[in-house]
Scaffold this motif. Sequence first.
Motif, PDB file in Angstrom:
ATOM      1  N   GLU A 212       3.518   1.048   9.785  1.00  0.00           N
ATOM      2  CA  GLU A 212       3.025   1.825   8.644  1.00  0.00           C
ATOM      3  C   GLU A 212       3.790   3.132   8.536  1.00  0.00           C
ATOM      4  N   LEU A 213       4.198   3.473   7.317  1.00  0.00           N
ATOM      5  CA  LEU A 213       4.684   4.817   7.023  1.00  0.00           C
ATOM      6  C   LEU A 213       3.501   5.580   6.456  1.00  0.00           C
TER       7      LEU A 213
ATOM      8  N   ASP B  78       0.851  -1.183   0.000  1.00  0.00           N
ATOM      9  CA  ASP B  78       0.000   0.000   0.000  1.00  0.00           C
ATOM     10  C   ASP B  78       0.887   1.233   0.000  1.00  0.00           C
ATOM     11  N   MET B  79       0.871   1.978  -1.097  1.00  0.00           N
ATOM     12  CA  MET B  79       1.592   3.246  -1.170  1.00  0.00           C
ATOM     13  C   MET B  79       0.710   4.321  -0.545  1.00  0.00           C
TER      14      MET B  79
ATOM     15  N   PHE C 254       3.950  -2.892   3.453  1.00  0.00           N
ATOM     16  CA  PHE C 254       3.884  -4.084   2.607  1.00  0.00           C
ATOM     17  C   PHE C 254       4.010  -5.334   3.463  1.00  0.00           C
ATOM     18  N   TRP C 255       3.487  -6.435   2.896  1.00  0.00           N
ATOM     19  CA  TRP C 255       3.693  -7.749   3.517  1.00  0.00           C
ATOM     20  C   TRP C 255       5.040  -8.276   3.035  1.00  0.00           C
ATOM     21  N   SER C 256       5.918  -8.571   3.981  1.00  0.00           N
ATOM     22  CA  SER C 256       7.270  -9.001   3.631  1.00  0.00           C
ATOM     23  C   SER C 256       7.328 -10.512   3.434  1.00  0.00           C
ATOM     24  N   ALA C 257       8.468 -10.983   2.927  1.00  0.00           N
ATOM     25  CA  ALA C 257       8.693 -12.422   2.770  1.00  0.00           C
ATOM     26  C   ALA C 257       8.719 -13.126   4.119  1.00  0.00           C
ATOM     27  N   ASP C 258       8.944 -12.357   5.210  1.00  0.00           N
ATOM     28  CA  ASP C 258       8.966 -12.933   6.561  1.00  0.00           C
ATOM     29  C   ASP C 258       7.578 -13.061   7.159  1.00  0.00           C
ATOM     30  N   GLY C 259       6.559 -12.617   6.414  1.00  0.00           N
ATOM     31  CA  GLY C 259       5.199 -12.690   6.925  1.00  0.00           C
ATOM     32  C   GLY C 259       4.850 -11.567   7.881  1.00  0.00           C
TER      33      GLY C 259
END
Length: 359
Positions: A214-215, A155-156, A173-178
Amino acid sequence: GFFKDADDEEQAFTAVLTKGVWSAATPVVIDDALQAADKNAKFQHVSCGSDTSCTAVGHFKNSNNGFSLMSQKYANGTWANPEVIPIEDIGQAPASQATPTALVCMTATDCTIAGYFWDGGNQDPLVVDMVDGMWQAGKRLSFADGLSGSDREADMQSLACSSAGNCYAGGSFWSADGTYDAFIVSSEDRVWGAANRVSYAADTERTPANASDELRAISCHLGGACTAVGYFKNNSGNSQGFILPLAADTPTAIPMPTIDEAAPTFLVDISCSDETCIAVGSAGGAAVVMPWADDTWGTPTAVPIPSDIQSQSSPSSFAATATCVSTSCLVSGRFQNTADSSDAFVTTYDGETWSDPER
């Protein structure tokens, strides 16, 4: 903006403020061949690059039942015809959605859009640059190696530019680490780099494996440094605000001072003028204003909602936006009134003191 017409369809509109008087709203005319049978069009953002030139951006439901980006330019008293903005390489796949979340125009012919693009499976950050008055094709941004998982969702949420083509954008964002992490990405001379996860100061009480960050907002001094704010999940399980000065080669988020260990804090907007920034949000359910100057947090100021207009059973408030010019600022937000519904408030700063909030 947009409105619902007599057929219960959403239409985009434009209006112009001249010498304190608003013109009548004018519906935007989009070619029927481009639109879905059930029309749905919205203008979500507008930015003015000069006193006589503005640009509006939004999206509309296209004939493939997806959402395409659109723009309309205003110059010298006249709105041009709306333009459809393509997405680079992939065009507009059926049912895909392009959504603008921010727009900055540095001049009448140089603008940048930030947003996101959903292709039916993945959602990526999206940027679009206008060069010499012409929109370039939108670009989906990638993340630095190993950060984003195979099922992408980003989400931008914010965009700011210090000069034409030199911008920062960010979101979550959802990272590769979950984990749900904040990210930042920048452009130099309109060349966008890879998005990176926000880094935190070493002594931050935060567990990366439990991230829910969140930014939310970015502000730039004209021609100078940029600063972002947001919030992260601390080791107490509460949200805690942060500020992210973006001048360093490796930006590092600095936590907002804890006002109450048991209470969550959020920072959702920031406005910088000269070398001073004002960040706003809430602390423990009350609207708060946080100054930042010389790389140091100032003293948080709670917005004192008058007791005769605020709910006594659930006296909550939230500062949502900040706008500063030189040493003067205006902050707006919402509060729970005596009828236990939401009302808006504004308060101003004259360089020394904040005014009493007005409903």
